[in-house]
Design a protein around this motif. Structure first.
Motif, PDB file in Angstrom:
ATOM      1  N   LEU A 174       0.824  -1.205   0.000  1.00  0.00           N
ATOM      2  CA  LEU A 174       0.000   0.000   0.000  1.00  0.00           C
ATOM      3  C   LEU A 174       0.860   1.258   0.000  1.00  0.00           C
ATOM      4  CD1 LEU A 174      -2.704  -1.058   2.621  1.00  0.00           C
ATOM      5  CD2 LEU A 174      -3.000  -0.926   0.141  1.00  0.00           C
ATOM      6  N   GLY A 175       1.946   1.231   0.776  1.00  0.00           N
ATOM      7  CA  GLY A 175       2.787   2.416   0.910  1.00  0.00           C
ATOM      8  C   GLY A 175       3.356   2.908  -0.406  1.00  0.00           C
ATOM      9  N   ASP A 176       3.733   1.977  -1.294  1.00  0.00           N
ATOM     10  CA  ASP A 176       4.226   2.392  -2.619  1.00  0.00           C
ATOM     11  C   ASP A 176       3.114   3.093  -3.393  1.00  0.00           C
ATOM     12  OD1 ASP A 176       6.720   1.422  -2.129  1.00  0.00           O
ATOM     13  OD2 ASP A 176       6.737  -0.048  -3.750  1.00  0.00           O
ATOM     14  N   GLY A 177       1.889   2.621  -3.216  1.00  0.00           N
ATOM     15  CA  GLY A 177       0.758   3.255  -3.889  1.00  0.00           C
ATOM     16  C   GLY A 177       0.413   4.624  -3.339  1.00  0.00           C
ATOM     17  N   TRP A 178       0.794   4.867  -2.093  1.00  0.00           N
ATOM     18  CA  TRP A 178       0.541   6.182  -1.489  1.00  0.00           C
ATOM     19  C   TRP A 178       1.574   7.218  -1.918  1.00  0.00           C
ATOM     20  CZ3 TRP A 178       0.371   3.933   4.169  1.00  0.00           C
ATOM     21  CH2 TRP A 178      -0.767   3.117   4.302  1.00  0.00           C
ATOM     22  N   GLU A 179       2.723   6.781  -2.389  1.00  0.00           N
ATOM     23  CA  GLU A 179       3.794   7.722  -2.706  1.00  0.00           C
ATOM     24  C   GLU A 179       3.424   8.626  -3.884  1.00  0.00           C
ATOM     25  OE1 GLU A 179       7.706   7.646  -1.376  1.00  0.00           O
ATOM     26  OE2 GLU A 179       7.946   5.628  -2.203  1.00  0.00           O
ATOM     27  N   ASP A 180       4.204   9.687  -4.054  1.00  0.00           N
ATOM     28  CA  ASP A 180       3.989  10.587  -5.180  1.00  0.00           C
ATOM     29  C   ASP A 180       3.980   9.790  -6.480  1.00  0.00           C
ATOM     30  OD1 ASP A 180       3.987  12.702  -3.437  1.00  0.00           O
ATOM     31  OD2 ASP A 180       5.988  13.423  -3.958  1.00  0.00           O
ATOM     32  N   ARG A 191      -3.293   3.933  -7.586  1.00  0.00           N
ATOM     33  CA  ARG A 191      -2.988   4.820  -6.452  1.00  0.00           C
ATOM     34  C   ARG A 191      -4.245   5.101  -5.640  1.00  0.00           C
ATOM     35  NH1 ARG A 191      -1.314   9.843  -7.092  1.00  0.00           N
ATOM     36  NH2 ARG A 191      -0.071   9.752  -5.188  1.00  0.00           N
ATOM     37  N   LEU A 192      -5.364   5.289  -6.319  1.00  0.00           N
ATOM     38  CA  LEU A 192      -6.616   5.557  -5.612  1.00  0.00           C
ATOM     39  C   LEU A 192      -7.024   4.368  -4.755  1.00  0.00           C
ATOM     40  CD1 LEU A 192      -8.991   7.438  -5.068  1.00  0.00           C
ATOM     41  CD2 LEU A 192     -10.118   6.476  -7.098  1.00  0.00           C
TER      42      LEU A 192
END
Length: 208
Positions: A174-180, A191-192
């Motif tokens: 999830l954290g990679d998806g939250w990144e810029d 990302r959403l």
């Protein structure tokens, strides 16, 4: 009396912090992830979190200021006995920990969590668990964000007196998806999904 006071702190605070641990793992990875998640939560689920998350150490009493801790990394994790006891006290007194495997954490964190709850095993959360629908609906459970080993994403939990106190997300990242966006060049739809699932975890942690 101490635990009661700490529980009271949780009721007046609505913030999350990054958990710093020993062992050599990169607890500091994904630097843009939490600020983006916090901004998303403040905009969509009516939280009022500080957009610059603080960092707290496992053995510090500072962890009791935050109802939610986030932990991530790729490599080794080590908890001393004192740190494990501090984390256990935090969790049983109302705190919540989300561990997001950034690829390679499982073998290490599984061993260290036995120091925190020696008589418990991580249990996979069913797809109909409340955490998958508290703000946004994920009828299939944890979304797949990054390939990793190509296995299905899984969310595991630890419970204290029937209360979910810890979630370990695996084969999702999830954290990679939250990144810029430019960090991993993920499509906006991916990302959403990551941000929405993150918001579910935040909402669940704050309300339970």
């Amino acid at each position: 009396m101490l635990i009661m006071a700490l529980c009271f702190q949780f009721t007046v605070a609505q913030d999350l912090a990054i958990l710093k641990y020993k062992g050599g793992g990169d607890w500091y990875s994904n630097p843009t992830a939490l600020p983006n998640l916090i901004k998303f939560c403040n905009e969509t689920i009516d939280t009022k979190m500080n957009e610059k998350p603080e960092t707290v150490e496992v053995g510090s009493t500072d962890i009791f200021q935050f109802p939610l801790l986030h932990m991530t990394g790729h490599g080794n994790v080590f908890f001393s006995e004192d740190e494990a006891e501090n984390l256990r006290n935090y969790l049983i007194s109302g705190g919540f920990l989300h561990i997001d495997d950034n690829y390679g954490m499982k073998q290490y964190i599984t061993k260290e969590l036995k120091k925190v709850f020696p008589n418990q095993e991580l249990k996979e959360l069913p797809k109909n668990h409340e955490i998958f629908k508290t703000a946004f609906a994920f009828p299939k459970g944890l979304p797949k964000i990054h390939e990793h080993d190509g296995k299905r994403p899984q969310a595991f939990g630890l419970f204290h007196e029937n209360r979910l106190v810890l979630v370990f997300t695996l084969e999702s990242d999830l954290g990679d998806g939250w990144e810029d966006q430019e960090v991993h060049n993920d499509p906006e739809a991916i990302r959403l999904k990551a941000l929405q699932m993150g918001a579910n975890i935040v909402k669940y942690a704050f309300e339970n």
